[in-house]
Scaffold this active site. Structure first.
Site, short mmCIF file in Angstrom:
data_model
loop_
_atom_site.label_atom_id
_atom_site.label_comp_id
_atom_site.label_asym_id
_atom_site.label_seq_id
_atom_site.Cartn_x
_atom_site.Cartn_y
_atom_site.Cartn_z
N LYS A 91 14.62 -18.51 63.07
CA LYS A 91 13.39 -18.57 63.86
C LYS A 91 13.03 -17.22 64.50
O LYS A 91 11.85 -16.93 64.70
CB LYS A 91 13.50 -19.66 64.95
CG LYS A 91 13.46 -21.07 64.36
CD LYS A 91 13.43 -22.13 65.44
CE LYS A 91 13.45 -23.52 64.82
NZ LYS A 91 13.36 -24.58 65.83
N ASP A 127 7.46 -26.41 68.32
CA ASP A 127 8.54 -27.23 68.88
C ASP A 127 8.16 -27.81 70.24
O ASP A 127 8.37 -29.00 70.51
CB ASP A 127 9.83 -26.40 69.02
CG ASP A 127 10.49 -26.13 67.69
OD1 ASP A 127 10.34 -26.94 66.77
OD2 ASP A 127 11.17 -25.09 67.57
#
Ligand code: ATR
Length: 291
Positions: A91, A127
């Site tokens: 990420k 997220d």
């Protein structure tokens, strides 16, 4: 950094066969990239979204070598893929690979959704939006004005702080290494937020407690004092597929317990919306995974 424009990593890649033959039919291609990736539920989630919304997409799982994320991204972009999801451990690499970053990606300093176009690579982080949506829509708990405790100050926490704050939560971050929680909270001083150690929680109560630590992976207890849950509190564990010690403790304390499956599906729906401009229904997909 725009890897496509600055020529940092443009050498031919041979580590993995990516299907880059031109196709007459314009099925848009997407992928999730991680290492490992075989466990990923994302291909099935996006297949269900595509069927439900009538979108013509293909979505696959790709395991990139640990030192091969940037090469993989360039290959996918050049092969005409429209975007990808990015999971552990890439990420931050995805954040570095984007030529354009959303506010929530900048805040998280991590990217889980890339959208490819002729202009470059746009990076976003869905997220936190997925977490907030799961808590508010699926668990039925509105965050505005709620006392929320976020446990952990690692990557999983960083991605959700800004969305929790903009949803109106009053946020406390606690971490085993207290200074990391203090440092994370200090990035958001314009909001109602504080960070510190678990010891400082004595006597406090919260309406929502979110476990964003990796303690559940090793079945480790998290050091929460008894009585920390307010009446009708929600205990939310970002993990799914197992009962963690945090979930067990929360049940014993009378809290309502939720796992991270809803967040997984909601963050995928947000990515699908970024790519396709269509928001799929998540409830049937969550239900299907729970069967
Ligand atoms: P992730 O990207 O999943 O957040 P990470 O960046 O390694 O992974 O962060 C893991 C988090 O879980 C950290 O906040 C870690 O606390 P430390 O910063 O003190 O290491 C927390 N954590 C891991 N194991 C824990 C345990 N047994 N008890 C409490 N916190 C724990």
């Amino acid at each position: 950094m725009n890897l496509l424009n600055d020529g940092v990593l443009v050498s031919p890649v041979t580590m993995r066969a990516i299907d880059d033959t031109p196709r007459p039919k314009m099925t848009d291609r997407y992928a999730v990239i991680g290492n490992p990736i075989s466990h990923s539920k994302s291909p099935l989630i996006h297949a269900l979204f595509a069927t439900q919304t009538g979108q013509d997409i293909a979505y696959e799982a790709i395991e990139a070598p640990l030192d091969g994320f940037f090469d993989t991204i360039i290959r996918l972009h050049c092969a005409g893929y429209k975007g990808c999801n990015v999971t552990v451990p890439f990420k931050f690499d995805a954040y570095e690979s984007a030529s354009e970053l959303s506010e929530r990606a900048l805040s998280a300093q991590a990217v889980n959704t890339l959208k490819f176009s002729e202009d470059g690579i746009a990076g976003d982080n869905t997220d936190g939006a997925g977490l907030v949506r799961d808590i508010e829509q699926n668990c039925g708990v509105q965050l505005r004005g709620k006392r929320v405790l976020l446990m952990g100050a690692g990557g999983a926490s960083c991605g959700v702080v800004l969305p929790l704050l903009t949803a109106g939560a009053t946020l406390t971050i606690a971490n085993r290494t207290a200074q990391k929680a203090v440092d994370l909270a200090d990035k958001f001083l314009e909001f109602r937020i504080r960070g510190g150690s678990y010891d400082e929680l004595a006597g406090a109560q919260f309406d929502v407690i979110i476990n964003a630590t990796s303690a559940g992976l090793t079945d480790s207890e998290v050091p929460l004092p008894a009585g920390i849950f307010a009446a009708n509190a929600l205990a939310y564990d970002m993990m799914y597929g197992r009962e963690t010690p945090f979930m067990k403790f929360a049940r014993e304390q009378g809290a309502t317990v939720a796992d991270g499956l809803g967040m997984l599906v909601e963050q995928a729906a947000e990515a699908f919306y970024i790519w396709r401009g269509v928001r799929p229904l998540t409830a049937p997909v969550i239900t299907q995974f729970r069967l």
